[in-house]
Design a protein around this motif. Structure first.
Motif, PDB file in Angstrom:
ATOM      1  N   LYS A 116     155.552  55.457 -60.891  1.00 29.95           N
ATOM      2  CA  LYS A 116     155.226  54.863 -59.592  1.00 29.95           C
ATOM      3  C   LYS A 116     156.320  55.192 -58.596  1.00 29.95           C
ATOM      4  O   LYS A 116     157.493  54.961 -58.879  1.00 29.95           O
ATOM      5  CB  LYS A 116     155.191  53.345 -59.737  1.00 29.95           C
ATOM      6  N   GLU A 117     155.947  55.717 -57.445  1.00 27.08           N
ATOM      7  CA  GLU A 117     156.940  55.987 -56.406  1.00 27.08           C
ATOM      8  C   GLU A 117     157.199  54.694 -55.633  1.00 27.08           C
ATOM      9  O   GLU A 117     156.304  53.878 -55.454  1.00 27.08           O
ATOM     10  CB  GLU A 117     156.416  57.039 -55.424  1.00 27.08           C
ATOM     11  N   ALA A 166     147.001  51.901 -53.783  1.00 29.05           N
ATOM     12  CA  ALA A 166     146.999  53.301 -54.221  1.00 29.05           C
ATOM     13  C   ALA A 166     148.031  53.525 -55.337  1.00 29.05           C
ATOM     14  O   ALA A 166     148.226  54.664 -55.784  1.00 29.05           O
ATOM     15  CB  ALA A 166     147.301  54.218 -53.038  1.00 29.05           C
ATOM     16  N   TYR A 188     151.450  52.627 -55.278  1.00 33.29           N
ATOM     17  CA  TYR A 188     152.863  52.706 -54.893  1.00 33.29           C
ATOM     18  C   TYR A 188     153.529  51.336 -55.008  1.00 33.29           C
ATOM     19  O   TYR A 188     152.885  50.301 -54.803  1.00 33.29           O
ATOM     20  CB  TYR A 188     152.997  53.177 -53.430  1.00 33.29           C
ATOM     21  N   VAL A 231     148.694  56.447 -46.318  1.00 34.00           N
ATOM     22  CA  VAL A 231     148.692  56.735 -47.764  1.00 34.00           C
ATOM     23  C   VAL A 231     148.430  58.232 -47.964  1.00 34.00           C
ATOM     24  O   VAL A 231     149.119  58.888 -48.757  1.00 34.00           O
ATOM     25  CB  VAL A 231     147.633  55.876 -48.495  1.00 34.00           C
ATOM     26  N   CYS A 232     147.466  58.779 -47.225  1.00 35.23           N
ATOM     27  CA  CYS A 232     147.191  60.226 -47.334  1.00 35.23           C
ATOM     28  C   CYS A 232     148.436  61.025 -46.971  1.00 35.23           C
ATOM     29  O   CYS A 232     148.787  62.001 -47.655  1.00 35.23           O
ATOM     30  CB  CYS A 232     146.064  60.646 -46.391  1.00 35.23           C
ATOM     31  N   THR A 251     151.184  60.670 -49.690  1.00 39.83           N
ATOM     32  CA  THR A 251     150.834  61.425 -50.901  1.00 39.83           C
ATOM     33  C   THR A 251     151.075  62.918 -50.654  1.00 39.83           C
ATOM     34  O   THR A 251     151.563  63.633 -51.542  1.00 39.83           O
ATOM     35  CB  THR A 251     149.363  61.138 -51.268  1.00 39.83           C
ATOM     36  N   ARG A 252     150.781  63.365 -49.449  1.00 43.38           N
ATOM     37  CA  ARG A 252     151.019  64.780 -49.096  1.00 43.38           C
ATOM     38  C   ARG A 252     152.509  65.116 -49.219  1.00 43.38           C
ATOM     39  O   ARG A 252     152.875  66.176 -49.710  1.00 43.38           O
ATOM     40  CB  ARG A 252     150.525  64.991 -47.655  1.00 43.38           C
ATOM     41  N   MET A 288     154.746  63.392 -51.090  1.00 43.89           N
ATOM     42  CA  MET A 288     155.167  63.233 -52.489  1.00 43.89           C
ATOM     43  C   MET A 288     154.706  64.401 -53.361  1.00 43.89           C
ATOM     44  O   MET A 288     155.362  64.773 -54.315  1.00 43.89           O
ATOM     45  CB  MET A 288     154.621  61.909 -53.065  1.00 43.89           C
ATOM     46  N   GLU A 289     153.545  64.963 -53.014  1.00 46.97           N
ATOM     47  CA  GLU A 289     153.024  66.085 -53.819  1.00 46.97           C
ATOM     48  C   GLU A 289     153.467  67.439 -53.267  1.00 46.97           C
ATOM     49  O   GLU A 289     152.923  68.475 -53.640  1.00 46.97           O
ATOM     50  CB  GLU A 289     151.488  65.991 -53.884  1.00 46.97           C
TER      51      GLU A 289
END
Ligand code: UFG
Length: 344
Positions: free
Chosen positions: A2-3, A25, A27, A247-248, A251-252, A254-255
């Motif tokens: 979990k981030e 989501a 986190y 959130v989008c 996530t962008r 983080m990924e």
């Protein structure tokens, strides 16, 4: 794994809704807020919705050592969403130094900590106010930035530049600027929502307070603009949809999917709605008749603005989905819940 995300201003209107969506989501969230314009019991609302109480630190981000202590206490913070800021346009004209000091020093303190504590990225809460009155509508991310109309608007522009310069200087961080149009509404649970201090300046809280009888009537500022019904046009975006955009974007980051050093996205619906259309949509959605009158224009108002949100749709894979009437019904449900709780 979990981030952990630091949400500054997390007990505020957009911050609290974003905390809920982040938790849902997957986190972990740490909230920092000085409670200058919000209440600690917002944490209860968040916990009731998600079943998880976010970590909370009452810290003023102008205080560099208190800010650093947060990063020391939560070494797993890997992303930041920076909402904490003073946000009243009119007040910023009266108290420019408060606005420049609070909004700029807070960002500098947060950015300074990122490389030292290995924080990967930051999402900054910006505004379509940077476009002023665009010459061409809808406003895209390439629409020229106009000279700010208020110290508040100027702090948004300066903060965008501070982030761009920091990334350009080689700081190992990723950044996304989200330019919001007009965020409105409340969580469908009515456990969190917008809680303005004193007499509301923004349309929706004034409207719902009028509908419930706290205010006598809503003033519509101008019906002689160059728009179909003469009232101003805005792009009203549901706060829960807006929260999901964060959130989008996170996530962008983080990924490792970002492709530009600083990515910029308009976050709106892509549709303009006039003040009068909004009033009638509220009446239709709630069955409540609104007492309003047309008065003169408000100084500093933009005539019309709405966004082109194709970039957010395509690149972030995000879209505003909630129909306006549902959004207005959520704002009304929230106002009624505040009354039931004896708050307003
Ligand atoms: N309005 C009224 N009566 C009111 C309040 C507002 O008619 O009592 C009208 C305004 O004239 C405007 C519209 O409703 O046409 C929206 O006004 P808001 O004050 O709700 O929002 P603004 O568009 O003026 O400003 C908001 C935020 C700013 C942000 C800006 C970006 O308050 O922080 O959007 O456009 F910068």
């Amino acid at each position: 794994m979990k981030e952990t995300i630091l949400v500054t201003g997390g007990t505020g209107f957009i911050g609290s809704h974003t905390t809920v969506e982040l938790q849902q989501a997957g986190y972990d969230v740490v909230i920092v807020d000085n409670l200058s314009n919000s209440r600690e019991d917002v944490l209860d609302g968040i916990e009731k919705i998600t079943g998880i109480r976010p970590a909370f630190e009452k810290v003023d981000l102008r205080d560099a050592s208190a800010t650093e202590a947060v990063f020391q206490k939560y070494p797993k913070i890997s992303g930041i969403i920076h909402f904490a800021a003073s946000k009243a346009v009119g007040e910023s004209v009266q108290k420019p130094l408060l606005y420049y000091h609070n909004n700029i020093v807070s960002l500098i303190n947060v950015l300074s900590m990122m490389p030292k504590y290995g924080v990967k990225g930051i999402i900054f809460s910006s505004s379509c106010t940077v476009y002023g009155q665009p010459d061409v509508l809808p406003a895209t991310e390439e629409t020229p930035i106009k000279k700010a109309e208020s110290p508040y608007g100027n702090t948004k522009q300066i903060n965008e530049e501070i982030i761009e310069d920091t990334v350009k200087s080689g700081s190992p961080i990723k950044a996304i600027l989200l330019r919001y149009f007009n965020p409105i509404g409340a969580h469908p649970s009515a456990l969190i929502g917008e809680m303005p201090n004193g007499v509301p300046q923004n349309l929706i809280p004034y409207l719902t307070q009028t509908a419930i009888g706290i205010r006598k009537e809503l003033s519509v500022f101008g019906d002689d603009y160059d728009t179909p019904d003469g009232s101003c046009i805005r792009d009203y975006i549901y706060v829960v949809d807006l929260a999901k955009a964060h959130v989008c974007a996170m996530t962008r980051i983080m990924e490792d999917k970002t492709t530009e050093p600083v990515e910029v996205y308009n976050i709106g619906t892509g549709r303009g709605t006039s003040v009068l259309e909004l009033i009638h949509a509220f009446e239709k959605a709630t069955g409540v008749k609104l007492n309003y009158k047309i008065v003169g224009r408000r100084a500093g108002d933009i005539e019309k603005v709405w966004g082109n949100v194709d970039k957010a749709n395509k690149v972030l894979g995000w879209k505003a989905e909630t129909p306006l009437e549902d959004v207005l019904a959520s704002a009304w449900k929230w106002q009624c819940a505040l009354r039931e709780r004896g708050i307003m």
